[in-house]
Motif scaffolding. Structure first.
Motif, PDB file in Angstrom:
ATOM      1  N   GLU A 293      38.151 -84.428 -15.077  1.00 60.70           N
ATOM      2  CA  GLU A 293      37.330 -84.619 -16.283  1.00 60.70           C
ATOM      3  C   GLU A 293      36.542 -85.923 -16.217  1.00 60.70           C
ATOM      4  OE1 GLU A 293      39.273 -84.020 -19.969  1.00 60.70           O
ATOM      5  OE2 GLU A 293      40.348 -82.244 -19.280  1.00 60.70           O
ATOM      6  N   LEU A 294      35.361 -85.901 -16.790  1.00 66.63           N
ATOM      7  CA  LEU A 294      34.579 -87.125 -16.883  1.00 66.63           C
ATOM      8  C   LEU A 294      35.206 -88.019 -17.953  1.00 66.63           C
ATOM      9  CD1 LEU A 294      30.889 -85.834 -16.986  1.00 66.63           C
ATOM     10  CD2 LEU A 294      32.514 -85.816 -15.127  1.00 66.63           C
ATOM     11  N   VAL A 295      35.165 -89.315 -17.717  1.00 68.49           N
ATOM     12  CA  VAL A 295      35.711 -90.253 -18.701  1.00 68.49           C
ATOM     13  C   VAL A 295      34.614 -91.236 -19.083  1.00 68.49           C
ATOM     14  CG1 VAL A 295      37.415 -92.072 -19.086  1.00 68.49           C
ATOM     15  CG2 VAL A 295      38.050 -90.021 -17.793  1.00 68.49           C
ATOM     16  N   ARG A 319      24.301 -92.825 -20.917  1.00 71.21           N
ATOM     17  CA  ARG A 319      25.731 -92.548 -20.759  1.00 71.21           C
ATOM     18  C   ARG A 319      26.228 -93.226 -19.490  1.00 71.21           C
ATOM     19  NH1 ARG A 319      29.464 -87.025 -20.268  1.00 71.21           N
ATOM     20  NH2 ARG A 319      31.332 -88.238 -20.704  1.00 71.21           N
ATOM     21  N   VAL A 320      27.410 -93.793 -19.548  1.00 74.49           N
ATOM     22  CA  VAL A 320      28.071 -94.284 -18.333  1.00 74.49           C
ATOM     23  C   VAL A 320      29.424 -93.582 -18.291  1.00 74.49           C
ATOM     24  CG1 VAL A 320      28.738 -96.300 -16.996  1.00 74.49           C
ATOM     25  CG2 VAL A 320      26.965 -96.513 -18.749  1.00 74.49           C
ATOM     26  N   ALA A 321      29.649 -92.856 -17.220  1.00 74.49           N
ATOM     27  CA  ALA A 321      30.883 -92.069 -17.139  1.00 74.49           C
ATOM     28  C   ALA A 321      31.471 -92.170 -15.741  1.00 74.49           C
ATOM     29  CB  ALA A 321      30.598 -90.615 -17.476  1.00 74.49           C
ATOM     30  N   ALA A 322      32.773 -91.939 -15.675  1.00 70.83           N
ATOM     31  CA  ALA A 322      33.473 -92.010 -14.391  1.00 70.83           C
ATOM     32  C   ALA A 322      34.197 -90.698 -14.131  1.00 70.83           C
ATOM     33  CB  ALA A 322      34.475 -93.160 -14.426  1.00 70.83           C
ATOM     34  N   LEU A 323      34.356 -90.411 -12.846  1.00 69.97           N
ATOM     35  CA  LEU A 323      35.015 -89.180 -12.429  1.00 69.97           C
ATOM     36  C   LEU A 323      36.034 -89.556 -11.356  1.00 69.97           C
ATOM     37  CD1 LEU A 323      34.991 -86.051 -12.431  1.00 69.97           C
ATOM     38  CD2 LEU A 323      33.200 -86.153 -10.723  1.00 69.97           C
ATOM     39  N   LYS A 324      37.291 -89.429 -11.696  1.00 73.58           N
ATOM     40  CA  LYS A 324      38.335 -89.812 -10.740  1.00 73.58           C
ATOM     41  C   LYS A 324      38.764 -88.597  -9.926  1.00 73.58           C
ATOM     42  CE  LYS A 324      42.634 -89.859 -11.837  1.00 73.58           C
ATOM     43  NZ  LYS A 324      43.872 -90.123 -12.566  1.00 73.58           N
ATOM     44  N   LEU A 386      41.341 -94.772 -16.509  1.00 76.00           N
ATOM     45  CA  LEU A 386      41.267 -93.564 -15.688  1.00 76.00           C
ATOM     46  C   LEU A 386      42.634 -93.148 -15.146  1.00 76.00           C
ATOM     47  CD1 LEU A 386      38.022 -94.573 -13.860  1.00 76.00           C
ATOM     48  CD2 LEU A 386      38.290 -92.481 -15.166  1.00 76.00           C
ATOM     49  N   GLY A 387      43.620 -94.009 -15.329  1.00 81.01           N
ATOM     50  CA  GLY A 387      44.940 -93.709 -14.766  1.00 81.01           C
ATOM     51  C   GLY A 387      44.864 -93.645 -13.253  1.00 81.01           C
ATOM     52  N   THR A 390      46.848 -95.255  -6.263  1.00 82.30           N
ATOM     53  CA  THR A 390      46.542 -95.476  -4.851  1.00 82.30           C
ATOM     54  C   THR A 390      46.128 -94.146  -4.214  1.00 82.30           C
ATOM     55  OG1 THR A 390      48.079 -97.293  -4.741  1.00 82.30           O
ATOM     56  CG2 THR A 390      47.530 -96.235  -2.643  1.00 82.30           C
ATOM     57  N   GLY A 391      45.027 -94.184  -3.473  1.00 80.06           N
ATOM     58  CA  GLY A 391      44.569 -92.969  -2.789  1.00 80.06           C
ATOM     59  C   GLY A 391      43.441 -92.251  -3.526  1.00 80.06           C
ATOM     60  N   ASP A 392      43.115 -92.723  -4.743  1.00 76.07           N
ATOM     61  CA  ASP A 392      42.046 -92.052  -5.502  1.00 76.07           C
ATOM     62  C   ASP A 392      40.676 -92.634  -5.161  1.00 76.07           C
ATOM     63  OD1 ASP A 392      44.122 -90.805  -6.749  1.00 76.07           O
ATOM     64  OD2 ASP A 392      43.920 -91.865  -8.669  1.00 76.07           O
ATOM     65  N   ILE A 393      39.646 -91.845  -5.475  1.00 76.01           N
ATOM     66  CA  ILE A 393      38.287 -92.399  -5.470  1.00 76.01           C
ATOM     67  C   ILE A 393      37.712 -92.164  -6.869  1.00 76.01           C
ATOM     68  CG2 ILE A 393      37.087 -90.304  -4.685  1.00 76.01           C
ATOM     69  CD1 ILE A 393      35.210 -92.133  -3.057  1.00 76.01           C
ATOM     70  N   ILE A 394      36.892 -93.098  -7.315  1.00 74.57           N
ATOM     71  CA  ILE A 394      36.244 -92.935  -8.621  1.00 74.57           C
ATOM     72  C   ILE A 394      34.734 -92.940  -8.388  1.00 74.57           C
ATOM     73  CG2 ILE A 394      35.951 -93.903 -10.927  1.00 74.57           C
ATOM     74  CD1 ILE A 394      38.654 -95.434 -10.303  1.00 74.57           C
ATOM     75  N   PHE A 395      34.073 -91.924  -8.902  1.00 75.28           N
ATOM     76  CA  PHE A 395      32.606 -91.882  -8.839  1.00 75.28           C
ATOM     77  C   PHE A 395      32.046 -92.234 -10.211  1.00 75.28           C
ATOM     78  CE2 PHE A 395      33.608 -88.830  -5.378  1.00 75.28           C
ATOM     79  CZ  PHE A 395      32.923 -89.461  -4.355  1.00 75.28           C
TER      80      PHE A 395
END
Ligand code: ASP
Length: 594
Positions: A293-295, A319-324, A386-387, A390-395
């Motif tokens: 989900e977008l945050v 809008r500024v949003a992140a996608l983990k 975003l919770g 380790t090992g995640d990427i955030i766009f």
């Protein structure tokens, strides 16, 4: 002419005499014996001719692929070791006794099993041959089962199948019209229906109460992938029902269809508001088969010293949003570059990212081209919101909300496909609480659905703040595809006039274009509403077809033409004269007319 379809033959017919008709799929000569695979609508059967049947054998030797034959013979078990478990008739064969050539065939433009190697244009030019391919024929058969299932359901629920005109006036559904010149009214044109919308509403005024139609619709849209200029809707309208009733009936229709034809339980259909869908999925047709989900991080970025983020964060339309992406830190740089290009299609000017290589090491454990622009506490709050692990990427997406939603919305689907993040095979939902209008550049309003959709607010509220008004529209979405959409309609003349006015359609134009509807609203129009499903799209989803063209018997090409009949085509001068039409050819680049 025949006793059985080829595909119906089986072990229970062993030693019986049968007569079959069909096409020669393949012919093989083996040690003095001739084998055919005979094909018809129901499948394939193997036929054997041996030299004992002298006349038929001689004739069989002349037979080529795609000849049309009638064969009389005896069913027998295939000899040990030659049984073909892959086809239903693989345990038996027919020992041919009599062979009649019903028609010869020239060498076809492509062999059915080599269709992959020929271009789609060739297949569409000879579509009647392409349709002989069992996998395409199967899709049409499935489509027929779908329409029959839906008809049965709706008939059972008291709906009446009523046809509406094809030669009609424009119905605004947001596309260009296909026009048909009138001979008897020189200089005037019919429009082919973009949908039966107004007629079905008029049928409610007539008291038909529950209407449906498997209706052809025509929309001259800009060429977008996988659209057809003519397509089929399951069109529905009802009176005296609320949106919850209409959604309930059509949901049951879809659940039954999937259960009967695919043995799939669609399960619950969660309701998601339009606003929520845009916020969480960047799309009003969210694919819920996976998370991602977008945050929103607009508040966090308002004060950072990084214009790319702070600009949109301080823009009311931004809008500024992140996608983990869990586990996405292993995505290679090259793949990130490809994703950056991908979001560019939707207008995004870049794709910022953070890789969480080791969360326990704070900033040290992060890898990113952008964190140097942000204070540490903002980065930490971001990771927390975003919770991230380790090992995640955030766009990230930062731009006008429309661009961020489209770019990250499409990226989340692409990531799910590339990384195979699907958690379920089928994920239906309803999207509700759509805005009434969408703002065009320049500020004009256009209907999000169509101008006959009722607002959820009062007439006064609508007039006061039309851009904020919500509508009584609903869309059914499955796996990120809109299966259908509809609304409760306006049944009050004043409200209809106001909505048209908000859209910039004054009284005079409204009367000219929709006078018949406005009149009908005066003469006892019941509260009513309905929706329409895209049949082609439903069949495509259910059969897993790669293209909508695969589930339509005679589809148009991407450029909205039929290469088989060569339509559209020029017509004779005489026909044009009768229609009072003079054609002005488009001027070519060198100034001459083509
Ligand atoms: N006429 C609408 C459409 O074609 C559907 C509806 O509102 O029933 O999208």
């Amino acid at each position: 002419m025949r006793s059985h379809y080829c595909g119906e033959l089986n072990e229970s017919l062993i030693d019986q005499e049968v007569e079959i008709c069909g096409w020669v799929h393949r012919r093989r000569d083996h040690g003095g014996v001739i084998f055919f695979d005979m094909r018809d609508r129901e499948g394939m059967a193997q036929i054997v001719f041996d030299p004992d049947t002298v006349e038929s054998f001689a004739l069989a030797e002349t037979v080529r692929s795609e000849y049309v034959l009638k064969i009389k013979g005896r069913v027998r078990a295939r000899p040990e070791g030659t049984v073909n478990k892959d086809i239903p008739t693989g345990g038996i064969e027919v020992l041919g006794k009599e062979l009649t050539i019903l028609n010869r065939a020239e060498t076809p433009p492509f062999q059915l099993d080599e269709h992959i190697t020929v271009g789609e244009d060739v297949r569409l030019k000879y579509r009647y041959i392409d349709l002989r391919r069992p996998e395409i024929a199967e899709k049409l058969r499935f489509r027929s089962k779908v329409t029959s299932n839906i008809r049965n359901f709706l008939d059972h629920e008291g709906f009446m199948d009523i046809e509406t005109p094809i030669l009609t006036r424009a119905t605004p559904e947001g596309a260009r019209d296909y026009l048909v010149p009138s001979r008897t009214h020189s200089g005037e044109f019919f429009a082919l229906p973009q949908s039966p919308q107004l007629f079905k509403q008029l049928l409610m005024v007539s008291g038909m109460d529950r209407y449906y139609q498997i209706a052809k619709c025509f929309r001259d849209e800009d060429l977008r992938a996988d659209r057809q200029p003519e397509f089929t809707q399951i069109d529905i309208e009802t009176s005296f029902l609320e949106e919850s009733d209409i959604m309930d009936i059509t949901q049951r229709m879809m659940v039954k269809l999937f259960k009967d034809e695919l043995n799939v339980d669609l399960g619950e259909f969660p309701h998601i508001t339009y606003a929520d869908a845009m916020n969480r999925y960047g799309s009003d047709r969210p694919d819920l088969r996976f998370g991602l989900e977008l945050v929103d991080i607009k508040d966090l970025m308002a004060a950072v010293d990084f214009k790319v983020f702070s600009g949109p964060a301080n823009d009311p339309k931004g809008r500024v949003a992140a996608l983990k992406v869990p586990g996405g830190a292993s995505i290679a740089r090259r793949a990130i570059d490809a994703y950056t290009k991908f979001v560019g299609i939707y207008g995004a000017r870049g794709l910022a990212w953070i890789k969480v290589n080791d969360l326990s090491q704070g900033l040290e454990g992060l890898q990113s081209p952008i964190i140097k622009f942000m204070p540490e506490d903002v980065v930490m709050q971001l990771l927390d919101r975003l919770g991230a692990e380790t090992g995640d990427i955030i766009f990230f997406g930062a731009d006008k909300a429309k661009i961020v939603n489209e770019a990250l919305g499409a990226l989340r689907v692409k990531l799910a496909e590339d990384l195979d993040l699907f958690e379920r095979e089928w994920a239906p939902c309803w999207v509700v609480d759509f805005p009434m209008f969408e703002e065009l550049e320049g500020g004009a309003l256009t209907p999000l659905h169509h101008p006959f959709t009722a607002p959820s607010c009062s007439l006064e509220e609508l007039q006061k703040n039309p851009a904020e008004a919500l509508s009584r529209a609903y869309d059914m979405v499955l796996n990120g595809t809109e299966l259908g959409g509809g609304s409760i309609r306006i049944h009050d003349q004043d409200m209809q006039k106001i909505v048209l006015k908000v859209l910039g359609i004054g009284d005079e134009e409204a009367n000219e274009k929709f006078g018949f509807l406005l009149d009908a609203l005066k003469y006892g129009c019941p509260p009513h509403g309905g929706l329409a499903f895209g049949l082609d799209r439903i069949v495509m989803l259910m059969t897993g077809a790669a293209s909508i063209r695969d589930v339509i018997a005679f589809p148009k090409t991407q450029s909205a033409a039929c290469v088989m009949t060569d339509a559209p085509s020029e017509v004779s001068q005489e026909q044009l004269r009768e229609l009072s039409i003079r054609v002005r050819k488009p001027v070519t680049e060198d100034g001459s007319s083509s």
